[in-house]
Design a protein around this motif. Sequence first.
Motif, PDB file in Angstrom:
ATOM      1  N   ALA A  29       0.833  -1.210   0.000  1.00 15.30           N
ATOM      2  CA  ALA A  29       0.000   0.000   0.000  1.00 15.30           C
ATOM      3  C   ALA A  29       0.867   1.260   0.000  1.00 15.30           C
ATOM      4  O   ALA A  29       0.560   2.238  -0.707  1.00 15.30           O
ATOM      5  N   LEU A  30       1.968   1.228   0.757  1.00 13.22           N
ATOM      6  CA  LEU A  30       2.875   2.372   0.790  1.00 13.22           C
ATOM      7  C   LEU A  30       3.537   2.580  -0.567  1.00 13.22           C
ATOM      8  O   LEU A  30       3.711   3.721  -1.020  1.00 13.22           O
ATOM      9  N   GLY A  31       3.893   1.470  -1.232  1.00  9.18           N
ATOM     10  CA  GLY A  31       4.476   1.566  -2.559  1.00  9.18           C
ATOM     11  C   GLY A  31       3.524   2.169  -3.562  1.00  9.18           C
ATOM     12  O   GLY A  31       3.910   3.013  -4.386  1.00  9.18           O
ATOM     13  N   TRP A  32       2.264   1.765  -3.482  1.00 11.85           N
ATOM     14  CA  TRP A  32       1.252   2.324  -4.386  1.00 11.85           C
ATOM     15  C   TRP A  32       1.018   3.808  -4.078  1.00 11.85           C
ATOM     16  O   TRP A  32       0.885   4.632  -4.984  1.00 11.85           O
ATOM     17  N   GLN A  33       0.990   4.146  -2.790  1.00 13.46           N
ATOM     18  CA  GLN A  33       0.745   5.523  -2.363  1.00 13.46           C
ATOM     19  C   GLN A  33       1.852   6.468  -2.814  1.00 13.46           C
ATOM     20  O   GLN A  33       1.594   7.616  -3.189  1.00 13.46           O
ATOM     21  N   GLU A  35       4.306   5.804  -5.330  1.00 10.42           N
ATOM     22  CA  GLU A  35       4.707   5.761  -6.735  1.00 10.42           C
ATOM     23  C   GLU A  35       3.541   5.615  -7.703  1.00 10.42           C
ATOM     24  O   GLU A  35       3.709   5.807  -8.914  1.00 10.42           O
ATOM     25  N   HIS A  36       2.387   5.213  -7.184  1.00  2.30           N
ATOM     26  CA  HIS A  36       1.148   5.126  -7.995  1.00  2.30           C
ATOM     27  C   HIS A  36       1.286   4.219  -9.213  1.00  2.30           C
ATOM     28  O   HIS A  36       0.667   4.449 -10.256  1.00  2.30           O
ATOM     29  N   THR A  37       2.134   3.209  -9.106  1.00  4.79           N
ATOM     30  CA  THR A  37       2.278   2.222 -10.173  1.00  4.79           C
ATOM     31  C   THR A  37       2.355   0.827  -9.558  1.00  4.79           C
ATOM     32  O   THR A  37       2.761   0.667  -8.403  1.00  4.79           O
ATOM     33  N   VAL A  38       1.981  -0.177 -10.373  1.00  5.10           N
ATOM     34  CA  VAL A  38       2.080  -1.550  -9.901  1.00  5.10           C
ATOM     35  C   VAL A  38       3.548  -1.924  -9.674  1.00  5.10           C
ATOM     36  O   VAL A  38       3.893  -2.608  -8.707  1.00  5.10           O
ATOM     37  N   ALA A  39       4.420  -1.438 -10.567  1.00  2.49           N
ATOM     38  CA  ALA A  39       5.852  -1.720 -10.425  1.00  2.49           C
ATOM     39  C   ALA A  39       6.381  -1.145  -9.110  1.00  2.49           C
ATOM     40  O   ALA A  39       7.156  -1.793  -8.400  1.00  2.49           O
ATOM     41  N   VAL A  44       8.393  -1.968  -3.461  1.00  6.73           N
ATOM     42  CA  VAL A  44       8.373  -1.757  -2.009  1.00  6.73           C
ATOM     43  C   VAL A  44       8.013  -3.062  -1.294  1.00  6.73           C
ATOM     44  O   VAL A  44       8.572  -3.384  -0.247  1.00  6.73           O
ATOM     45  N   PHE A  45       7.079  -3.813  -1.869  1.00  7.94           N
ATOM     46  CA  PHE A  45       6.705  -5.119  -1.312  1.00  7.94           C
ATOM     47  C   PHE A  45       7.934  -6.023  -1.214  1.00  7.94           C
ATOM     48  O   PHE A  45       8.190  -6.650  -0.182  1.00  7.94           O
ATOM     49  N   PHE A  46       8.730  -6.054  -2.287  1.00 11.82           N
ATOM     50  CA  PHE A  46       9.927  -6.895  -2.325  1.00 11.82           C
ATOM     51  C   PHE A  46      10.968  -6.418  -1.321  1.00 11.82           C
ATOM     52  O   PHE A  46      11.594  -7.229  -0.616  1.00 11.82           O
ATOM     53  N   ILE A  47      11.171  -5.103  -1.219  1.00  6.03           N
ATOM     54  CA  ILE A  47      12.156  -4.558  -0.281  1.00  6.03           C
ATOM     55  C   ILE A  47      11.779  -4.915   1.154  1.00  6.03           C
ATOM     56  O   ILE A  47      12.633  -5.308   1.958  1.00  6.03           O
TER      57      ILE A  47
END
Length: 352
Positions: A29-33, A35-39, A44-47
């Motif tokens: 969710a933080l990654g989407w918030q 960078e607003h992209t699936v990538a 962030v999920f992977f990190i």
Amino acid sequence: MAMAPQKSMLAYLKWAIISTVIGLALGAALGWQTEHTVAGMLKVFFICAVLAVLEISLSFDNAIVNANKLKDMTPVWQQRFLTWGILIAVFGMRIIFPLLIVVIAANVGPWTAMVMAASQPEEYARIMHDAHLPIAAFGGTFLMMVALGYFVDEEKDIHWIHWLESRISRYASVKGIEIAFVLTVALLFSRLLEGADRDLFVYSAIYGLLTFLLVEVLGGFLDKSQETASAAAKGGLGAFLYLEVLDASFSFDGVIGAFALSQNLFVIAIGLGIGAMYVRSMTIMLVEKGTLAEYRFLEHGAFYAILILSVIMYFQTLVHIPEVITGLGGAGLIGIALWSSIRWNRREAGTI
């Protein structure tokens, strides 16, 4: 704490697994918030996942040492450490500690440090990196004293590497030998540094040594006071404080090293927080199942890993040593100690 040998591995890991699911979901969710992209979400999920794995690999020895101390504590204080202690470990060391470093190093207020972490992650990471030398000297010295305290012990009668450990234990009657050894190592190592870095290293190492000694003195005083009030209060507040400082020393390297993977404080907190929950689960399992008594050399492997980690922290003031190497080295030593314990048990049982 009551023994529960019938408890399954999955039962011990229940809360760690729940924390993993919640933490990785928050990371996505933080990654989407941000960078607003699936990538960006997947990155962030992977990190977060990698940070959790690194924290777990770095903390095998932490869990074993925790269990070694917890087994002598009353059930009340065991539970307090496993609840309050884990909150301090997750929120204190993974969030407040990095903010406190920036507050002191940059001479800014806590709120400014929080804003910097959110809006200027590169600057935040730079300040954290610049603070690595005193943190490594402090934490390395503290952990070196912890490891030597285990081996330099007249009452220690179980030796893994017998020819070495039996000789070391004989010197326990020499008062202050561990302190003299650590100070000598720190002073010799400081000669590899130059200028202000040399002085900073020495001062930080001395503070690490003083912290260890103060925790030992304060712990003994507090526990002695509790014993006067109640004979059952064995291993109380003093042991609790010792474990908290010990956890902090283990966390120093992981927190600083995490900035190599991400400059986002909140991503780091999620990843390392997940790993801290597994440390808690492993600690509970080791205490309840009596694993330390069953595998006689497991503690030895953990304390050798701590000793090596302390030296690595010293060397990290000169060169970067990837946390993967540190984690795998510690896990490898513990694995060898476990294998040696199993072989010893089989020999005792007459099966080989």
